[in-house]
Design a protein around this motif. Structure first.
Motif, PDB file in Angstrom:
ATOM      1  N   HIS A  31      39.665  14.604 151.395  1.00  0.00           N
ATOM      2  CA  HIS A  31      39.280  13.201 151.248  1.00  0.00           C
ATOM      3  C   HIS A  31      37.915  12.890 151.868  1.00  0.00           C
ATOM      4  O   HIS A  31      37.452  11.757 151.812  1.00  0.00           O
ATOM      5  CB  HIS A  31      40.351  12.307 151.870  1.00  0.00           C
ATOM      6  N   GLU A  32      37.309  13.901 152.449  1.00  0.00           N
ATOM      7  CA  GLU A  32      35.981  13.704 153.033  1.00  0.00           C
ATOM      8  C   GLU A  32      34.931  13.658 151.936  1.00  0.00           C
ATOM      9  O   GLU A  32      34.991  14.403 150.953  1.00  0.00           O
ATOM     10  CB  GLU A  32      35.681  14.858 153.997  1.00  0.00           C
ATOM     11  N   GLN A  33      33.954  12.772 152.096  1.00  0.00           N
ATOM     12  CA  GLN A  33      32.916  12.662 151.080  1.00  0.00           C
ATOM     13  C   GLN A  33      32.077  13.930 151.049  1.00  0.00           C
ATOM     14  O   GLN A  33      31.553  14.364 152.078  1.00  0.00           O
ATOM     15  CB  GLN A  33      32.010  11.454 151.366  1.00  0.00           C
ATOM     16  N   PRO A  34      31.926  14.558 149.882  1.00  0.00           N
ATOM     17  CA  PRO A  34      31.120  15.784 149.809  1.00  0.00           C
ATOM     18  C   PRO A  34      29.631  15.479 149.951  1.00  0.00           C
ATOM     19  O   PRO A  34      29.173  14.375 149.643  1.00  0.00           O
ATOM     20  CB  PRO A  34      31.449  16.327 148.422  1.00  0.00           C
ATOM     21  N   GLN A  35      28.889  16.472 150.381  1.00  0.00           N
ATOM     22  CA  GLN A  35      27.460  16.290 150.624  1.00  0.00           C
ATOM     23  C   GLN A  35      26.716  15.892 149.355  1.00  0.00           C
ATOM     24  O   GLN A  35      25.781  15.090 149.404  1.00  0.00           O
ATOM     25  CB  GLN A  35      26.852  17.580 151.195  1.00  0.00           C
ATOM     26  N   ILE A  36      27.151  16.400 148.205  1.00  0.00           N
ATOM     27  CA  ILE A  36      26.456  16.075 146.962  1.00  0.00           C
ATOM     28  C   ILE A  36      26.488  14.569 146.690  1.00  0.00           C
ATOM     29  O   ILE A  36      25.529  14.011 146.158  1.00  0.00           O
ATOM     30  CB  ILE A  36      27.052  16.862 145.768  1.00  0.00           C
ATOM     31  N   MET A  37      27.577  13.896 147.089  1.00  0.00           N
ATOM     32  CA  MET A  37      27.645  12.451 146.886  1.00  0.00           C
ATOM     33  C   MET A  37      26.667  11.737 147.808  1.00  0.00           C
ATOM     34  O   MET A  37      26.031  10.757 147.402  1.00  0.00           O
ATOM     35  CB  MET A  37      29.071  11.942 147.107  1.00  0.00           C
ATOM     36  N   ARG A  38      26.544  12.195 149.021  1.00  0.00           N
ATOM     37  CA  ARG A  38      25.566  11.587 149.940  1.00  0.00           C
ATOM     38  C   ARG A  38      24.147  11.763 149.387  1.00  0.00           C
ATOM     39  O   ARG A  38      23.304  10.871 149.500  1.00  0.00           O
ATOM     40  CB  ARG A  38      25.693  12.199 151.333  1.00  0.00           C
ATOM     41  N   ASP A  39      23.892  12.912 148.770  1.00  0.00           N
ATOM     42  CA  ASP A  39      22.579  13.162 148.168  1.00  0.00           C
ATOM     43  C   ASP A  39      22.338  12.221 146.977  1.00  0.00           C
ATOM     44  O   ASP A  39      21.238  11.677 146.812  1.00  0.00           O
ATOM     45  CB  ASP A  39      22.474  14.613 147.701  1.00  0.00           C
ATOM     46  N   LEU A  40      23.383  12.038 146.155  1.00  0.00           N
ATOM     47  CA  LEU A  40      23.265  11.132 145.008  1.00  0.00           C
ATOM     48  C   LEU A  40      23.023   9.698 145.465  1.00  0.00           C
ATOM     49  O   LEU A  40      22.204   8.973 144.880  1.00  0.00           O
ATOM     50  CB  LEU A  40      24.537  11.195 144.159  1.00  0.00           C
ATOM     51  N   GLN A  41      23.721   9.274 146.498  1.00  0.00           N
ATOM     52  CA  GLN A  41      23.549   7.911 147.003  1.00  0.00           C
ATOM     53  C   GLN A  41      22.150   7.697 147.572  1.00  0.00           C
ATOM     54  O   GLN A  41      21.558   6.628 147.405  1.00  0.00           O
ATOM     55  CB  GLN A  41      24.621   7.614 148.049  1.00  0.00           C
ATOM     56  N   LYS A  42      21.622   8.713 148.234  1.00  0.00           N
ATOM     57  CA  LYS A  42      20.250   8.621 148.758  1.00  0.00           C
ATOM     58  C   LYS A  42      19.264   8.441 147.605  1.00  0.00           C
ATOM     59  O   LYS A  42      18.347   7.599 147.674  1.00  0.00           O
ATOM     60  CB  LYS A  42      19.919   9.885 149.557  1.00  0.00           C
ATOM     61  N   LYS A  43      19.458   9.197 146.538  1.00  0.00           N
ATOM     62  CA  LYS A  43      18.579   9.094 145.375  1.00  0.00           C
ATOM     63  C   LYS A  43      18.714   7.729 144.710  1.00  0.00           C
ATOM     64  O   LYS A  43      17.714   7.124 144.305  1.00  0.00           O
ATOM     65  CB  LYS A  43      18.926  10.206 144.375  1.00  0.00           C
ATOM     66  N   ALA A  44      19.954   7.227 144.606  1.00  0.00           N
ATOM     67  CA  ALA A  44      20.182   5.924 143.986  1.00  0.00           C
ATOM     68  C   ALA A  44      19.465   4.822 144.761  1.00  0.00           C
ATOM     69  O   ALA A  44      18.887   3.899 144.167  1.00  0.00           O
ATOM     70  CB  ALA A  44      21.678   5.635 143.924  1.00  0.00           C
ATOM     71  N   ARG A  45      19.499   4.892 146.077  1.00  0.00           N
ATOM     72  CA  ARG A  45      18.783   3.897 146.898  1.00  0.00           C
ATOM     73  C   ARG A  45      17.295   3.944 146.606  1.00  0.00           C
ATOM     74  O   ARG A  45      16.639   2.908 146.456  1.00  0.00           O
ATOM     75  CB  ARG A  45      19.018   4.180 148.380  1.00  0.00           C
ATOM     76  N   GLU A  46      16.754   5.158 146.545  1.00  0.00           N
ATOM     77  CA  GLU A  46      15.315   5.320 146.300  1.00  0.00           C
ATOM     78  C   GLU A  46      14.908   4.716 144.958  1.00  0.00           C
ATOM     79  O   GLU A  46      13.808   4.173 144.820  1.00  0.00           O
ATOM     80  CB  GLU A  46      14.952   6.807 146.323  1.00  0.00           C
ATOM     81  N   LEU A  47      15.823   4.787 143.980  1.00  0.00           N
ATOM     82  CA  LEU A  47      15.536   4.268 142.636  1.00  0.00           C
ATOM     83  C   LEU A  47      15.845   2.784 142.491  1.00  0.00           C
ATOM     84  O   LEU A  47      15.616   2.203 141.428  1.00  0.00           O
ATOM     85  CB  LEU A  47      16.348   5.061 141.600  1.00  0.00           C
ATOM     86  N   GLY A  48      16.399   2.175 143.545  1.00  0.00           N
ATOM     87  CA  GLY A  48      16.760   0.761 143.464  1.00  0.00           C
ATOM     88  C   GLY A  48      18.035   0.521 142.684  1.00  0.00           C
ATOM     89  O   GLY A  48      18.267  -0.586 142.184  1.00  0.00           O
ATOM     90  N   LEU A  49      18.885   1.548 142.594  1.00  0.00           N
ATOM     91  CA  LEU A  49      20.154   1.443 141.867  1.00  0.00           C
ATOM     92  C   LEU A  49      21.287   1.347 142.884  1.00  0.00           C
ATOM     93  O   LEU A  49      22.085   2.264 143.048  1.00  0.00           O
ATOM     94  CB  LEU A  49      20.345   2.674 140.963  1.00  0.00           C
ATOM     95  N   TRP A  50      21.372   0.229 143.558  1.00  0.00           N
ATOM     96  CA  TRP A  50      22.283   0.100 144.699  1.00  0.00           C
ATOM     97  C   TRP A  50      22.904  -1.289 144.711  1.00  0.00           C
ATOM     98  O   TRP A  50      22.219  -2.288 144.564  1.00  0.00           O
ATOM     99  CB  TRP A  50      21.511   0.351 145.992  1.00  0.00           C
ATOM    100  N   ASN A  51      24.231  -1.346 144.882  1.00  0.00           N
ATOM    101  CA  ASN A  51      24.961  -2.619 144.954  1.00  0.00           C
ATOM    102  C   ASN A  51      24.669  -3.522 143.750  1.00  0.00           C
ATOM    103  O   ASN A  51      24.569  -4.748 143.880  1.00  0.00           O
ATOM    104  CB  ASN A  51      24.625  -3.375 146.246  1.00  0.00           C
ATOM    105  N   LEU A  52      24.579  -2.917 142.583  1.00  0.00           N
ATOM    106  CA  LEU A  52      24.246  -3.684 141.382  1.00  0.00           C
ATOM    107  C   LEU A  52      25.333  -4.685 141.012  1.00  0.00           C
ATOM    108  O   LEU A  52      25.071  -5.677 140.329  1.00  0.00           O
ATOM    109  CB  LEU A  52      24.003  -2.740 140.202  1.00  0.00           C
TER     110      LEU A  52
END
Length: 400
Positions: free
Chosen positions: A42-63
């Motif tokens: 149930h722990e969040q995998p590192q790949i998801m943390r990487d995807l979320q970091k990229k989404a923030r950079e692209l302005g795709l966050w809390n849409l």
């Protein structure tokens, strides 16, 4: 009614399409592999943390967040096409911090939370530095009728004391879960729709015991669906959401936009399944020709195209009504999309499974997971029969 996408939606949709193609879809296999390798599934995998970091950079966050300046400031109609795009992948919503149960919990906090509650819980959820769970459904009663809920919230001086057993409490097993929104009866003898309240419960409060993790058609969800026992759980009075007795109204307010999110993601799931079906039908040869040349397969494809386009328009209409006339005015339409979108998605996925044959029931494609998910979501968030009951009651009332 003009359903042409706004400039903002078109801009974000283009970014999302690229983000999904370049990052999310290629990460699906890695996501599963990292979860399997983690000591805690149930722990969040590192790949998801990487995807979320990229989404923030692209302005795709809390849409999803439409309230104030807390999110992208989109209307329901503007967000709906974006929900469809991320719905094509089971991990798409989480990558942009638009996944349940956090979305609904954040909306509740935005609408009903005090400034202190927002500071303590809403901001970290918007930042995705913590996760949350929603404890409403109970194993002993039909929770599709929220008045059946038996869990209790009892005032004791400066605290409330919580008791009851919940299940399918999504998110509870995530190590990042720090908050539970608990629904229970605070006034069992009060008016029917003023008996329930909702209260904020820190995850580490004594008296909370996860009995087991519940699978869904054999699939274990990364966030976990827990059966949870609450025994004499004490939380400060200031943790109440709104006023005592507001629980039922808060639940109704939470579910309107949430059902639109689910419905539009269902459109995305159906589009993914149709795409897989068409590719398979062209590549697979049986009885002297590709499956795409067979009349029955062509009919599956044609009907899928028609049905997907129908539910997309229905969801956009419901979204437009919510934006222009409010959630209450769109009650029948919101109930309709909850029923129709998931039924159509399940039907299209089922056709794709049949087209793939043995491969369709394996885990070699996403279809088996989509088949289970689209079936389960015809029960979750209110079973189809409850929504059909609502639609029929409202329809009959017009002719009374």
């Amino acid at each position: 009614m003009d359903f042409a996408y706004s400039d903002r939606t078109r801009e974000l949709a283009a970014k999302l399409e690229a983000f999904m193609a370049d990052h999310v879809l290629p990460a699906e296999k890695i996501y599963d592999e990292q979860i399997a390798a983690n000591e805690n599934p149930h722990e969040q995998p590192q790949i998801m943390r990487d995807l979320q970091k990229k989404a923030r950079e692209l302005g795709l966050w809390n849409l999803f967040m439409t309230h104030g300046d807390l999110g992208a400031g989109l209307t329901n109609l503007e967000y709906a096409p974006l929900a469809e795009i991320v719905g094509r992948s089971i991990i798409g919503n989480e990558a942009i911090n638009c996944s349940a149960p956090d979305t609904g919990n954040m909306e509740i906090l935005a609408l009903y939370g005090t400034e202190k509650q927002k500071e303590q819980w809403l901001k970290p959820l918007l930042d995705c530095s913590i996760r949350s769970a929603f404890a409403m459904t109970e194993p002993a009663v039909a929770s599709s009728d929220a008045t059946n809920i038996t869990s209790t919230i009892r005032r004791d001086g400066d605290h409330y004391v919580l008791n009851g057993r919940k299940w399918y409490t999504s998110g509870i097993l995530d190590p990042d879960c720090k908050l539970i929104i608990f629904m229970g009866k605070s006034d069992p003898d009060g008016p029917t729709y003023r008996q329930q309240s909702m209260i904020l419960v820190p995850r580490d409060t004594p008296g909370i015991e996860v009995i087991r993790d519940l699978p869904m058609f054999g699939f274990t969800d990364r966030l976990g669906h827990g059966e949870v026992q609450f025994t004499d759980v004490r939380v400060p009075v200031e943790n109440m959401l709104g006023e005592e007795g507001d629980g039922f109204a808060i639940a109704q307010g939470r579910l309107g936009p949430g059902r639109m999110h689910y419905a539009m993601r269902a459109v995305g799931m159906a589009e993914r399944a149709l795409d897989l079906m068409c590719r398979r039908a062209q590549e697979r040869v049986a009885f002297g020709g590709p499956l795409a040349s067979r009349g029955v397969v062509r009919e599956w494809i044609a009907r899928s195209r028609i049905e997907i386009d129908q539910i997309r328009l229905l969801v956009l209409y419901a979204s437009w009504l919510m934006d222009t006339q409010g959630n209450a005015a769109a009650r029948s339409e919101v109930a309709a999309i909850k029923v129709s979108a998931m039924e159509v998605a399940h039907k299209v996925v089922d056709r794709a499974v049949q087209t793939f044959g043995a491969a369709g029931v394996s885990n070699d494609t996403v279809l088996a997971r989509l088949h289970a998910l689209t079936r389960a979501l015809q029960i979750a968030d209110g079973p189809n029969e409850v929504h059909l009951r609502t639609i029929a009651r409202l329809e009959v009332k017009k002719h009374a």
